[in-house]
Design a protein around this motif. Structure first.
Motif, mmCIF file in Angstrom:
data_model
loop_
_atom_site.group_PDB
_atom_site.id
_atom_site.type_symbol
_atom_site.label_atom_id
_atom_site.label_comp_id
_atom_site.label_asym_id
_atom_site.label_seq_id
_atom_site.Cartn_x
_atom_site.Cartn_y
_atom_site.Cartn_z
ATOM 1 N N TYR A 99 0.851 -1.191 0.000
ATOM 2 C CA TYR A 99 0.000 0.000 0.000
ATOM 3 C C TYR A 99 0.885 1.239 0.000
ATOM 4 O O TYR A 99 2.055 1.182 0.370
ATOM 5 C CB TYR A 99 -0.855 0.052 1.262
ATOM 6 N N TYR A 100 0.283 2.364 -0.389
ATOM 7 C CA TYR A 100 0.868 3.629 0.021
ATOM 8 C C TYR A 100 -0.198 4.421 0.763
ATOM 9 O O TYR A 100 -1.399 4.247 0.542
ATOM 10 C CB TYR A 100 1.453 4.427 -1.150
ATOM 11 N N ALA A 101 0.258 5.256 1.682
ATOM 12 C CA ALA A 101 -0.624 6.087 2.492
ATOM 13 C C ALA A 101 -0.047 7.492 2.537
ATOM 14 O O ALA A 101 1.166 7.688 2.369
ATOM 15 C CB ALA A 101 -0.756 5.508 3.899
ATOM 16 N N LEU A 102 -0.904 8.484 2.746
ATOM 17 C CA LEU A 102 -0.496 9.886 2.763
ATOM 18 C C LEU A 102 -0.829 10.503 4.113
ATOM 19 O O LEU A 102 -1.901 10.269 4.666
ATOM 20 C CB LEU A 102 -1.201 10.660 1.646
ATOM 21 N N LEU A 103 0.100 11.313 4.620
ATOM 22 C CA LEU A 103 -0.036 11.907 5.951
ATOM 23 C C LEU A 103 0.421 13.364 5.894
ATOM 24 O O LEU A 103 1.503 13.650 5.379
ATOM 25 C CB LEU A 103 0.836 11.131 6.946
ATOM 26 N N PRO A 104 -0.375 14.305 6.436
ATOM 27 C CA PRO A 104 0.079 15.700 6.478
ATOM 28 C C PRO A 104 1.314 15.855 7.357
ATOM 29 O O PRO A 104 1.497 15.114 8.336
ATOM 30 C CB PRO A 104 -1.121 16.445 7.084
ATOM 31 N N GLY A 105 2.144 16.804 7.016
ATOM 32 C CA GLY A 105 3.388 16.982 7.740
ATOM 33 C C GLY A 105 3.221 17.258 9.217
ATOM 34 O O GLY A 105 4.053 16.840 10.027
ATOM 35 N N GLU A 106 2.146 17.962 9.606
ATOM 36 C CA GLU A 106 2.001 18.290 11.027
ATOM 37 C C GLU A 106 1.690 17.065 11.884
ATOM 38 O O GLU A 106 1.767 17.118 13.113
ATOM 39 C CB GLU A 106 0.906 19.351 11.244
ATOM 40 N N LEU A 107 1.341 15.951 11.244
ATOM 41 C CA LEU A 107 1.075 14.716 11.980
ATOM 42 C C LEU A 107 2.272 13.774 11.992
ATOM 43 O O LEU A 107 2.161 12.632 12.445
ATOM 44 C CB LEU A 107 -0.141 13.996 11.382
ATOM 45 N N VAL A 108 3.417 14.250 11.515
ATOM 46 C CA VAL A 108 4.605 13.399 11.415
ATOM 47 C C VAL A 108 5.068 12.860 12.774
ATOM 48 O O VAL A 108 5.471 11.700 12.862
ATOM 49 C CB VAL A 108 5.745 14.161 10.711
ATOM 50 N N GLN A 152 -1.314 12.552 -13.717
ATOM 51 C CA GLN A 152 -2.597 12.473 -14.409
ATOM 52 C C GLN A 152 -3.615 13.477 -13.875
ATOM 53 O O GLN A 152 -4.761 13.478 -14.314
ATOM 54 C CB GLN A 152 -3.151 11.056 -14.291
ATOM 55 N N GLY A 153 -3.202 14.335 -12.943
ATOM 56 C CA GLY A 153 -4.065 15.419 -12.488
ATOM 57 C C GLY A 153 -4.646 15.280 -11.098
ATOM 58 O O GLY A 153 -5.329 16.189 -10.626
ATOM 59 N N ALA A 154 -4.393 14.163 -10.410
ATOM 60 C CA ALA A 154 -4.877 14.020 -9.036
ATOM 61 C C ALA A 154 -4.106 14.984 -8.130
ATOM 62 O O ALA A 154 -2.889 15.153 -8.280
ATOM 63 C CB ALA A 154 -4.706 12.587 -8.547
ATOM 64 N N LEU A 155 -4.793 15.608 -7.197
ATOM 65 C CA LEU A 155 -4.169 16.584 -6.315
ATOM 66 C C LEU A 155 -3.888 15.937 -4.954
ATOM 67 O O LEU A 155 -4.809 15.447 -4.300
ATOM 68 C CB LEU A 155 -5.084 17.800 -6.131
ATOM 69 N N PRO A 156 -2.629 15.945 -4.492
ATOM 70 C CA PRO A 156 -2.272 15.262 -3.242
ATOM 71 C C PRO A 156 -2.649 16.070 -2.004
ATOM 72 O O PRO A 156 -1.799 16.395 -1.164
ATOM 73 C CB PRO A 156 -0.757 15.082 -3.382
ATOM 74 N N LEU A 157 -3.935 16.372 -1.869
ATOM 75 C CA LEU A 157 -4.384 17.218 -0.768
ATOM 76 C C LEU A 157 -4.220 16.538 0.581
ATOM 77 O O LEU A 157 -4.151 17.208 1.612
ATOM 78 C CB LEU A 157 -5.855 17.610 -0.970
ATOM 79 N N HIS A 158 -4.147 15.208 0.594
ATOM 80 C CA HIS A 158 -3.980 14.492 1.859
ATOM 81 C C HIS A 158 -2.593 14.716 2.466
ATOM 82 O O HIS A 158 -2.367 14.342 3.626
ATOM 83 C CB HIS A 158 -4.211 12.996 1.654
ATOM 84 N N LEU A 159 -1.681 15.310 1.716
ATOM 85 C CA LEU A 159 -0.371 15.649 2.253
ATOM 86 C C LEU A 159 -0.354 17.028 2.901
ATOM 87 O O LEU A 159 0.654 17.400 3.519
ATOM 88 C CB LEU A 159 0.688 15.611 1.137
ATOM 89 N N LEU A 160 -1.442 17.776 2.749
ATOM 90 C CA LEU A 160 -1.490 19.160 3.203
ATOM 91 C C LEU A 160 -2.340 19.318 4.453
ATOM 92 O O LEU A 160 -3.137 18.443 4.806
ATOM 93 C CB LEU A 160 -2.047 20.053 2.088
ATOM 94 N N SER A 161 -2.179 20.475 5.114
ATOM 95 C CA SER A 161 -3.052 20.825 6.230
ATOM 96 C C SER A 161 -4.481 21.011 5.734
ATOM 97 O O SER A 161 -4.736 21.090 4.524
ATOM 98 C CB SER A 161 -2.559 22.117 6.892
#
Length: 222
Positions: A99-108, A152-161
């Motif tokens: 799998y891959y998962a995405l996490l905002p930086g403030e939750l590191v 392909q145009g997907a926005l990685p908003l799950h990496l952001l606040s």
């Protein structure tokens, strides 16, 4: 009649996760230093064995592993690939879904949990020969999938606040792709993007002119 005493071997089923985040606007992946056999003291992706008594799916296995080993709940999780064979794990014939998962930086900030000596965030590039098992390959596949979606145009908003500027969004895309993007072309590309919702009257204020803040639309899907 002779009864065979040979023990039947069943595949070991695991979930292994490439957890990505942004640190100082650079893409990082979480690695864990293994505490137990096999491969003690080797760095690897966080992973764990399917527990039928606890998990109704491999997705639940992946979520449980991240919570127990590194103390995080992720916003986004996606299957990448499945690998199998008799030699990839010394415990026997095994199947792993990556799998891959995405996490905002403030939750590191996360703490090492069960079966883990230490955790570390590092660049996901050029690790294929440095990780335990075949986790280098799994990581490269996960990174390739993430980059493909953003291309392909997907926005990685799950990496952001929860609230972000368009500059933040461009920097996140650049971090994932590993390349700089032209500001004007990027703004034209996301103009009228339904995944973004402008926050009227909300600005990020600093030494430069105030920057408009946005949030993900309620129906946003990566």
């Amino acid at each position: 009649m002779q009864i065979s005493t040979t023990k039947k071997l069943f595949p070991l089923v695991t979930a292994d996760i490439a957890l990505f985040t942004l640190i100082d606007w650079e893409l990082h992946v979480l690695l864990v230093k293994r505490d137990n056999d096999p491969a003690p003291d080797r760095w690897a992706l966080p992973g764990g064995i399917l527990r039928p008594d606890l998990d109704s799916s491999l997705d639940e296995t992946a979520m449980r592993v991240l919570k127990s080993k590194v103390g995080v709940d992720v916003r986004y999780l996606e299957q990448v690939t499945t690998v199998s064979g008799p030699h990839r794990d010394p415990r026997g014939w095994s199947i792993s879904t990556a799998y891959y998962a995405l996490l905002p930086g403030e939750l590191v900030p996360a703490a090492a949990g069960t079966s883990v000596k230490a955790i570390g965030w590092c660049s996901p590039v050029d690790l294929e020969d440095q990780l335990a098992f075949d986790h280098g390959f799994l990581l490269s596949e996960a990174l390739a999938r993430l980059r493909q979606k953003v291309r392909q145009g997907a926005l990685p908003l799950h990496l952001l606040s929860d609230k972000f500027t368009l500059t933040d969004l461009q920097r996140a895309c650049e971090a994932v792709l590993g390349t700089r993007l032209d500001k004007g072309a990027f703004r034209r590309l996301i103009k009228d993007e339904p995944s973004l919702r402008l926050l009227p009257g909300k600005f990020l204020r600093g030494p430069q002119r105030p920057a408009q803040l946005f949030e993900a639309a309620p129906d946003f899907r990566f």
